[in-house]
Design an enzyme around this catalytic site. Structure first.
Site, mmCIF file in Angstrom:
data_model
loop_
_atom_site.group_PDB
_atom_site.id
_atom_site.type_symbol
_atom_site.label_atom_id
_atom_site.label_comp_id
_atom_site.label_asym_id
_atom_site.label_seq_id
_atom_site.Cartn_x
_atom_site.Cartn_y
_atom_site.Cartn_z
ATOM 1 N N GLU A 9 -11.357 28.405 6.085
ATOM 2 C CA GLU A 9 -11.118 28.787 7.274
ATOM 3 C C GLU A 9 -10.120 29.687 7.746
ATOM 4 O O GLU A 9 -10.321 30.338 8.453
ATOM 5 C CB GLU A 9 -10.493 27.417 8.149
ATOM 6 C CG GLU A 9 -9.266 26.955 7.757
ATOM 7 C CD GLU A 9 -8.732 25.799 8.912
ATOM 8 O OE1 GLU A 9 -9.292 24.827 8.445
ATOM 9 O OE2 GLU A 9 -8.137 26.064 9.776
ATOM 10 N N GLU A 44 -8.472 19.013 2.282
ATOM 11 C CA GLU A 44 -8.578 20.413 2.808
ATOM 12 C C GLU A 44 -7.225 21.131 2.904
ATOM 13 O O GLU A 44 -6.131 20.590 3.151
ATOM 14 C CB GLU A 44 -9.018 20.041 4.314
ATOM 15 C CG GLU A 44 -9.391 21.269 5.152
ATOM 16 C CD GLU A 44 -9.972 21.087 6.528
ATOM 17 O OE1 GLU A 44 -10.795 20.002 6.340
ATOM 18 O OE2 GLU A 44 -9.767 21.927 7.321
ATOM 19 N N ASN A 65 -3.316 21.600 6.036
ATOM 20 C CA ASN A 65 -3.230 23.098 6.544
ATOM 21 C C ASN A 65 -2.184 24.072 5.924
ATOM 22 O O ASN A 65 -1.311 24.554 6.288
ATOM 23 C CB ASN A 65 -2.598 22.886 8.145
ATOM 24 C CG ASN A 65 -3.852 22.343 8.852
ATOM 25 O OD1 ASN A 65 -3.877 20.953 8.964
ATOM 26 N ND2 ASN A 65 -4.504 23.221 9.608
ATOM 27 N N GLU A 110 -17.968 20.699 12.072
ATOM 28 C CA GLU A 110 -16.704 20.302 12.577
ATOM 29 C C GLU A 110 -16.871 20.089 14.196
ATOM 30 O O GLU A 110 -17.219 20.923 14.705
ATOM 31 C CB GLU A 110 -15.473 20.905 12.113
ATOM 32 C CG GLU A 110 -14.325 20.223 12.818
ATOM 33 C CD GLU A 110 -12.761 20.875 12.083
ATOM 34 O OE1 GLU A 110 -13.088 22.255 11.826
ATOM 35 O OE2 GLU A 110 -11.807 20.373 12.055
ATOM 36 N N LYS A 133 -5.001 14.718 9.894
ATOM 37 C CA LYS A 133 -3.952 15.849 9.255
ATOM 38 C C LYS A 133 -3.148 14.790 8.285
ATOM 39 O O LYS A 133 -2.761 13.617 8.589
ATOM 40 C CB LYS A 133 -2.960 16.611 10.255
ATOM 41 C CG LYS A 133 -4.024 17.185 11.343
ATOM 42 C CD LYS A 133 -4.693 18.369 10.677
ATOM 43 C CE LYS A 133 -5.406 19.446 11.525
ATOM 44 N NZ LYS A 133 -6.090 20.206 10.950
ATOM 45 N N ASP A 183 -6.514 16.695 5.643
ATOM 46 C CA ASP A 183 -6.343 18.050 5.897
ATOM 47 C C ASP A 183 -4.634 18.604 5.881
ATOM 48 O O ASP A 183 -4.066 18.187 6.926
ATOM 49 C CB ASP A 183 -6.843 18.859 7.284
ATOM 50 C CG ASP A 183 -6.988 20.245 7.485
ATOM 51 O OD1 ASP A 183 -6.298 20.868 6.671
ATOM 52 O OD2 ASP A 183 -7.244 20.784 8.343
ATOM 53 N N HIS A 195 -15.736 25.352 10.008
ATOM 54 C CA HIS A 195 -14.650 25.109 10.518
ATOM 55 C C HIS A 195 -14.967 25.346 12.188
ATOM 56 O O HIS A 195 -15.176 26.494 12.590
ATOM 57 C CB HIS A 195 -13.749 26.125 10.404
ATOM 58 C CG HIS A 195 -12.055 26.030 10.922
ATOM 59 N ND1 HIS A 195 -11.592 27.102 11.629
ATOM 60 C CD2 HIS A 195 -11.444 24.782 11.215
ATOM 61 C CE1 HIS A 195 -10.367 26.468 12.187
ATOM 62 N NE2 HIS A 195 -10.392 25.141 11.832
HETATM 63 MG MG LIG Z 1 -8.393 22.727 8.729
#
Ligand SMILES: [Mg+2]
Length: 357
Positions: A254, A228, A204, A323, A173, A202, A304
């Protein structure tokens, strides 16, 4: 063959002792909805298929989804031929149109769709992937293990463990309060995985366009494989602008619902690696259709999460990754890949049997 029964059960997960966190949310435990569909053909034995819909947060959601499936969706399925999966899917979209077929309703439609494919696999005594005209019998997987709640020092052993289990890619992340912290964290993982393994980042959905541009330029300098959810998932216009401005691959999907939202994303050029989630995208049928559409746009597909998706990925020419989280102790991938299981339905690798979707 006719569907004779749709059973829905759910549980609410207790709060997690040390919940995982990304830049958007704390995943403090939600629960699971399980659907079991039974069908019968004359005097033959009952055949059943199941699905399991997990919630990483929102403790009220499993009960609400179970109620929606039980009261509204299930009566539409009972009495139907379970092999007419697209017919049932379309009927459920029409049925839920009044309050919106995307969003929460689609999680219910997906749960039924996945259970029907599982049932068909059991009826034909074949793993679902073998029914789909697959392109491969093993699937590369990467490990999402670098949560934002882990300290820089904690990230190193995490990356070591993923490498030891045979993963050739890891995801972490980003979206720490400052870019400098993101860089420190990326460098910590890079110091372990070197150039042999890929690193995905990622965010988010938390950045706006200027910040995603500023940070994205640094992530690509650090040789990250994809960036991402840099922006809100529904801002396809800004995603396209970002994709044009950066060299790094933009990954998203996702939080998109149904193939028509994906069509818009593809037409605008807002994604390089599309990442549908089985629950939100609309189930196995919808994900197969989204993958075919992505393939026509030369867009790569990386699921995802895993679960039933493993079987679908085997049939997608443009699929590059599944994933995964860690494997349980003692399990390893074979050359970075998960071999497709041979048991009927949406069967899982040995370490996932009896586990959550
Ligand atoms: Mg994600």
């Amino acid at each position: 063959m006719k569907v004779t029964k749709v059973e829905v059960t759910y549980d609410v997960a207790p709060p997690r002792e040390r919940p995982n966190r990304d830049a958007l949310q704390v995943l403090d435990g939600g629960g699971t909805v399980k659907v079991r569909i039974e069908a019968k053909d004359g005097l033959a034995d009952i055949v059943a298929g199941t699905s399991s819909t997990g919630f990483g947060r929102l403790r009220g959601a499993p009960g609400a989804l179970a109620k929606l499936i039980e009261d509204e969706l299930a009566p539409e399925v009972v009495g139907k031929d379970p092999f007419l999966i697209r017919g049932i899917r379309d009927a459920l979209w029409r049925l839920t149109d009044y309050h919106g077929s995307t969003g929460f309703s689609l999680l219910g439609i997906s749960a039924i769709d996945i259970a029907l494919w599982d049932l068909v696999g059991h009826a034909l005594k074949q793993p679902v992937w073998r029914l789909l005209g697959p392109v491969r019998d093993r699937m590369p997987a990467y490990a999402m293990v670098g949560w934002l709640n882990f300290s820089v020092e904690e990230l190193k052993p995490i990356a070591e463990k993923a490498a030891a289990q045979g993963f050739k890619g890891v995801k972490m992340k980003v979206g720490a309060p400052t870019l400098e912290e993101d860089v420190q964290r990326i460098e910590a993982i890079k110091s372990i995985i070197g150039t042999e393994m890929r690193l995905m980042v990622d965010a988010n959905q938390v950045f706006d366009l200027p910040e995603a541009l500023r940070r994205g330029r640094v992530y690509q300098e650090l040789d990250c494989f994809w960036f991402e959810e840099p922006l809100r998932a529904d801002n396809h216009t800004h995603l396209a602008e970002l994709a044009r401005a950066l060299d790094i691959r933009i990954a998203t999907g996702e939080n998109d619902f149904g193939k028509r939202q994906f069509r818009d994303l593809f037409e605008r050029g807002g994604v390089d690696v599309v990442q549908p989630d089985l629950r939100r995208a609309g189930g196995a049928t919808e994900c197969l259709e989204i993958a075919a559409m992505a393939d026509a746009f030369d867009i790569a597909y990386a699921s995802h999460g895993g679960g039933a998706h493993l079987h679908l990925l085997a049939a997608m020419p443009n699929a590059i990754y599944m994933e995964s989280g860690y494997l349980p102790e003692g399990s390893t991938l074979e050359n970075g890949c998960i071999p497709l299981p041979e048991e009927p339905g949406f069967s899982q690798p040995p370490w996932r049997r009896g586990g959550r979707e």
